[in-house]
Motif scaffolding. Structure first.
Motif, PDB file in Angstrom:
ATOM      1  N   UNK A 122       7.561 -10.806  -0.985  1.00 53.32           N
ATOM      2  CA  UNK A 122       7.325  -9.598  -0.209  1.00 53.32           C
ATOM      3  C   UNK A 122       6.001  -8.898  -0.465  1.00 53.32           C
ATOM      4  N   UNK A 123       5.210  -9.387  -1.403  1.00 55.28           N
ATOM      5  CA  UNK A 123       3.901  -8.779  -1.656  1.00 55.28           C
ATOM      6  C   UNK A 123       2.966  -9.234  -0.530  1.00 55.28           C
ATOM      7  N   UNK A 124       2.304  -8.304   0.135  1.00 55.88           N
ATOM      8  CA  UNK A 124       1.405  -8.702   1.226  1.00 55.88           C
ATOM      9  C   UNK A 124       0.287  -9.621   0.721  1.00 55.88           C
ATOM     10  N   UNK A 125      -0.030 -10.627   1.521  1.00 52.23           N
ATOM     11  CA  UNK A 125      -1.072 -11.582   1.137  1.00 52.23           C
ATOM     12  C   UNK A 125      -2.413 -10.878   0.921  1.00 52.23           C
ATOM     13  N   UNK A 126      -2.672  -9.823   1.675  1.00 49.88           N
ATOM     14  CA  UNK A 126      -3.929  -9.081   1.492  1.00 49.88           C
ATOM     15  C   UNK A 126      -3.996  -8.493   0.082  1.00 49.88           C
ATOM     16  N   UNK A 127      -2.866  -8.028  -0.429  1.00 49.59           N
ATOM     17  CA  UNK A 127      -2.841  -7.463  -1.787  1.00 49.59           C
ATOM     18  C   UNK A 127      -3.071  -8.563  -2.824  1.00 49.59           C
ATOM     19  N   UNK A 128      -2.447  -9.702  -2.620  1.00 50.26           N
ATOM     20  CA  UNK A 128      -2.619 -10.831  -3.540  1.00 50.26           C
ATOM     21  C   UNK A 128      -4.085 -11.266  -3.562  1.00 50.26           C
TER      22      UNK A 128
ATOM     23  N   UNK B 192      -9.321 -11.582  -6.171  1.00 51.64           N
ATOM     24  CA  UNK B 192     -10.778 -11.314  -6.153  1.00 51.64           C
ATOM     25  C   UNK B 192     -11.176 -10.471  -7.358  1.00 51.64           C
ATOM     26  N   UNK B 193     -10.348  -9.507  -7.718  1.00 48.55           N
ATOM     27  CA  UNK B 193     -10.645  -8.649  -8.859  1.00 48.55           C
ATOM     28  C   UNK B 193     -10.569  -9.378 -10.188  1.00 48.55           C
TER      29      UNK B 193
END
Length: 181
Positions: free
Chosen positions: A138-144, A149-150
């Motif tokens: 359920x974690x959005x791919x954009x957040x992953x 990247x970080x």
């Protein structure tokens, strides 16, 4: 959920400073994994200050037995190292929660039906990272992607493949001793 990435955790940094020599050139790879894990937990639910303290200890030590105990069968050694650290810090009351997170972070099935249980969230976060985001819970791919990247891979996943191959060659009857059902 916290929108900002957590990039500095005092307890984690102190532990990496303490054990820098033991991690050697693989320290960046493991440090980034630890920070990805913490951020993936925070992407699933907020944590209070005490939970963040426990999370820092569990995240640092969860795989640390690979380097600090010299074994790929690292769940028990990692948990013992965390318990020793907590005892030294006068935080023995955190021991059970931290031990539970470490011992169950490779559990294949759910740890708890409560999807907000910290051990369950920690378990899912590790699976998200180890699977390179194929498992998302359920974690959005954009957040992953933002978390990756970080805190770039820096060779962590190739290291896991190498260690898995060495384990398979040395003990083919126990190819992944850290997995739990």
């Amino acid at each position: 959920m916290n929108k900002e990435l957590i990039t500095q955790l005092p307890r984690v940094e102190q532990l990496f400073d303490q054990y820098a020599e033991r991690f050697g050139k693989q320290q960046t790879a493991y440090r980034n994994h630890v920070y990805r894990l913490v951020n993936l937990v925070m992407a699933q639910r907020p944590v209070n200050d005490e939970e963040l303290g426990k999370l820092q200890v569990a995240a640092f030590f969860h795989d640390a037995g690979i380097w600090l105990a010299g074994t790929f069968d690292y769940l028990q050694p990692s948990a013992r190292l965390a318990e020793h650290y907590l005892q030294e810090e006068g935080l023995e009351d955190w021991s059970q929660d931290v031990r539970t997170m470490i011992m169950n972070h490779h559990k294949i099935s759910r740890f708890s039906r409560n999807h907000l249980d910290l051990t369950e969230v920690f378990r899912r976060a590790d699976w998200v990272d180890v699977s390179l985001g194929l498992l998302r819970f359920g974690i959005p791919m954009a957040r992953i992607r933002l978390i990756k990247r970080g805190f770039p891979n820096a060779g962590f996943h190739p290291l896991l493949l190498k260690l898995s191959g060495q384990q398979l060659l040395s003990q083919p009857w126990r190819p992944l001793p850290m997995l739990k059902r």
